[in-house]
Enzyme design. Structure first.
Site, PDB file in Angstrom:
ATOM      1  N   LYS A   1      27.021  92.650  41.964  1.00  0.00           N
ATOM      2  CA  LYS A   1      26.591  91.613  41.024  1.00  0.00           C
ATOM      3  C   LYS A   1      27.774  91.185  40.155  1.00  0.00           C
ATOM      4  O   LYS A   1      28.040  90.006  39.993  1.00  0.00           O
ATOM      5  CB  LYS A   1      25.435  92.153  40.181  1.00  0.00           C
ATOM      6  CG  LYS A   1      24.890  91.158  39.183  1.00  0.00           C
ATOM      7  CD  LYS A   1      23.684  91.716  38.443  1.00  0.00           C
ATOM      8  CE  LYS A   1      23.301  90.798  37.297  1.00  0.00           C
ATOM      9  NZ  LYS A   1      22.206  91.327  36.486  1.00  0.00           N
TER      10      LYS A   1
ATOM     11  N   GLY B   1      20.267  94.416  38.935  1.00  0.00           N
ATOM     12  CA  GLY B   1      20.752  95.024  40.174  1.00  0.00           C
ATOM     13  C   GLY B   1      19.658  95.767  40.921  1.00  0.00           C
ATOM     14  O   GLY B   1      19.494  95.619  42.141  1.00  0.00           O
TER      15      GLY B   1
ATOM     16  N   HIS C   1       6.810 121.568  54.033  1.00  0.00           N
ATOM     17  CA  HIS C   1       7.419 122.835  54.421  1.00  0.00           C
ATOM     18  C   HIS C   1       8.562 123.213  53.485  1.00  0.00           C
ATOM     19  O   HIS C   1       9.336 124.110  53.794  1.00  0.00           O
ATOM     20  CB  HIS C   1       7.893 122.760  55.868  1.00  0.00           C
ATOM     21  CG  HIS C   1       6.752 122.541  56.812  1.00  0.00           C
ATOM     22  ND1 HIS C   1       6.009 123.576  57.335  1.00  0.00           N
ATOM     23  CD2 HIS C   1       6.178 121.401  57.260  1.00  0.00           C
ATOM     24  CE1 HIS C   1       5.050 123.084  58.110  1.00  0.00           C
ATOM     25  NE2 HIS C   1       5.123 121.765  58.068  1.00  0.00           N
TER      26      HIS C   1
HETATM   27  O1  LIG Z   1      26.261  95.238  41.675  1.00  0.00           O
HETATM   28  P1  LIG Z   1      27.261  95.844  40.782  1.00  0.00           P
HETATM   29  O2  LIG Z   1      27.688  94.918  39.669  1.00  0.00           O
HETATM   30  O3  LIG Z   1      28.461  96.336  41.560  1.00  0.00           O
HETATM   31  O4  LIG Z   1      26.605  97.076  40.087  1.00  0.00           O
HETATM   32  C1  LIG Z   1      26.200  98.199  40.796  1.00  0.00           C
HETATM   33  C2  LIG Z   1      25.447  99.156  39.894  1.00  0.00           C
HETATM   34  O5  LIG Z   1      26.330  99.521  38.875  1.00  0.00           O
HETATM   35  C3  LIG Z   1      25.855 100.079  37.735  1.00  0.00           C
HETATM   36  O6  LIG Z   1      26.526 101.065  37.164  1.00  0.00           O
HETATM   37  C4  LIG Z   1      24.517  99.792  37.211  1.00  0.00           C
HETATM   38  O7  LIG Z   1      24.036 100.848  36.438  1.00  0.00           O
HETATM   39  C5  LIG Z   1      23.562  99.491  38.326  1.00  0.00           C
HETATM   40  O8  LIG Z   1      22.412  98.910  37.771  1.00  0.00           O
HETATM   41  C6  LIG Z   1      24.179  98.560  39.336  1.00  0.00           C
HETATM   42  O9  LIG Z   1      23.241  98.302  40.344  1.00  0.00           O
END
Ligand SMILES: O=P(O)(O)OC[C@H]1O[C@H](O)[C@H](O)[C@@H](O)[C@@H]1O
Length: 544
Positions: free
Chosen positions: A207, A269, A386
């Protein structure tokens, strides 16, 4: 400023009522109401949810829904769907539900036609996927793409890997996917070791496009590709695409923005699977199946948005979780899918639920005075039986459990599925009703062994059944849990959509990195434990 929820009369009434429930056994609740097992159920889209084996009476459910009304849950749900900035600490709308709106829906948020934006990206994703699957998009040397490697972590990994594994039976088009998330170099090493770079496509998902792990893995993937093809930078364009909200950083990395699929800051995310983050799943199952997944989500969104609280599955299940956490003292929550394909579902839910609701500050900034954030854990049945079910059956802890099962298997082999599901049905009944000392003795058990073989029962569970694990039912399941999270967050008056707690560790890792790589030597400003650990590490790595 909202009052502390524990001071409301609804909360106080539940507290009193909890004493009565502690003295009640599920055996009596079922004996007193022969229709209970059919009455305390709710259907949402293709999911049949049986919550009758929970430690509740009609009075409990009435008190819990009154609590939901008191905290304004209905208004909060409406605010989310309308695009209000309910993620207050980041001043953002929370609109993962908009990702699965049909094309003819209307939603404008902050002046933007959200539905048009979402469908424009979906269209590009579908076209790209069709090209790759049809062999029109080829690698630098002209080879067809056969393997997609998704590089991402957290929400940029757990959703795609969970859904890819869950929907393996729907794979077609000759694309298989692998997932690299950990910055542990063994992850990318082992994932690429037997791959042919000429037929490998990397989907770099982030993201922010600033996550250390993902960037380190993506850089290594690029080195691996160029070395393997013995090619220059021009080969990158055919082997790397990006999924991100951050176009400038994607282009700094060297990926052409034309090969980037965007999403928006109003998608968290851990809620991002139905956005472009699901691209690797789409490549594996094709656009039509991916549309079914999103339609599944949407069906549950509509239910959550419109059903009255007393018939609203995510609301009811969220309130049950509040009941166990805040009134009956449960610390953890087991999720037990009876489907091998759902083997990553508990891990996916851990981020969804614990990163969302692991908070101790209310929306207004005050500290909470009650427990929040259940601890989710689990493994697929029957493997769990188990391993840890002993504790569920005879341990001292209260562990509410969700059992998820399917009437039809994805692969029907002899009577194996019937045997599998007989375990599913047996477990929830054994947990709820147990076995009394009289029953155990009547089986001829020696007296000294009777107490060891008694099963107290009264262990609560919810059973969720669908006809089959399909893209649609998977979407429904995920949306169900997403909305359970919002329900709990509303009762606890916390913001499920930020994650400030993850920051400190990241900042400190960046500060410590130069001490480990040898770019900086000075350990004096560290605490004595961390300094000693790093000194020892450096000595072993022969950097000193
Ligand atoms: O998608 P990105 O910006 O690489 O982030 C990846 C992840 O990083 C983090 O540390 C957040 O706590 C997550 O919520 C996120 O999904």
């Amino acid at each position: 400023m909202a009052a502390d929820v524990t001071t409301t009369e609804e909360w106080q009434a539940l507290r009193k009522h909890a004493d009565e429930i502690r003295a009640t056994h599920l055996r009596d609740l079922f004996a007193g109401d022969p229709a209970r097992g059919e009455r305390l159920t709710v259907e949402v889209a293709d999911l049949y949810v049986d919550y009758s084996k929970n430690l509740v009476t009609d009075e409990t459910l009435g008190l819990l829904t009154a609590l939901a009304e008191r905290v304004g849950l209905t208004e909060r749900i409406a605010a989310m769907f309308a695009g209000s900035h309910i993620n207050g600490t980041e001043d953002r709308a929370v609109l993962h539900t908009a990702l699965r709106l049909p094309r003819d829906a209307a939603l404008r948020v902050d002046g933007q036609d959200v539905v048009a934006d979402v469908h424009a990206v979906r269209q590009r994703m579908a076209e790209f996927a069709e090209q790759v699957r049809a062999g029109q998009w080829r690698g630098h040397t002209g080879e067809r793409i056969r393997t997609v490697v998704n590089i991402g972590i957290g929400g940029s990994d757990l959703g795609p890997v969970m859904a890819y594994e869950a929907l393996k039976a729907y794979r077609d088009g000759g694309i298989s996917c692998r997932f690299v998330s950990n910055i542990d170099p063994t992850d990318i090493h082992d994932t690429t070791a037997d791959l042919d770079p000429a037929s490998t496509l990397f989907v770099v998902v982030s993201k922010t496009f600033s996550t250390q792990e993902t960037l380190a893995n993506a850089h290594q993937a690029r080195r691996w590709l160029l070395a393997g093809l013995d090619a220059g930078e021009e080969a990158v364009a055919k082997h790397f695409v990006a999924v991100s909200t951050n176009a400038p950083r994607v282009s700094d990395f060297g990926i052409d923005p034309a090969n980037m699929f965007g999403f928006w800051d109003w998608v968290g995310g851990r809620y991002s699977l139905p956005s472009a983050v699901g691209l690797s799943v789409l490549l594996a199952i094709g656009p039509a199946r991916f549309d079914e997944l999103l339609a599944g989500y949407h069906a549950v969104d509509e239910h959550f948005r419109t059903a009255p609280p007393a018939r609203n599955a995510p609301v009811l299940l969220g309130l049950l979780n509040i009941w166990y956490t805040n009134f009956l003292g449960a610390q953890t929550h087991a999720v037990l899918p009876y489907s091998q394909y759902l083997h990553r579902f508990p891990a996916y839910l851990q981020q969804l639920t614990m990163e969302s609701n692991g908070k101790s500050v209310r929306t207004g900034g005050q500290a909470v005075s009650y427990d929040t954030g259940e601890i989710f854990w689990g493994e697929p049945g029957t493997n769990g039986q188990h391993a840890f079910y002993q504790l569920l059956h005879q341990g001292t802890r209260l562990v509410p459990a969700d059992f998820i099962g399917f009437t039809e298997p994805n692969h029907d082999i002899g009577d194996m599925h019937d045997l599998f599901m007989s375990n599913f049905f047996a477990q929830t009944a054994a947990l709820a009703f147990g076995r009394t000392a009289e029953q155990v003795a009547a089986e001829g058990t020696p007296a000294a062994l009777v107490p060891h073989r008694v099963m107290a029962g009264n262990h609560p569970s919810t059973t969720i059944v669908a006809d089959r694990l399909t893209p649609a039912t998977l979407g429904q399941l995920v949306a169900l849990y997403e909305h359970i999270v919002l329900t709990e967050g509303a009762i606890w008056d916390i913001n499920p959509f930020d994650q400030w707690g993850v920051e400190l560790g990241k900042v400190m890792a960046n500060q410590l990195a130069p001490l480990l790589t040898g770019d900086r030597a000075e350990l004096a400003d560290l605490d004595s434990s961390t300094a000693a650990l790093i000194r020892r590490y450096r000595a072993e790595r022969r950097r000193d």
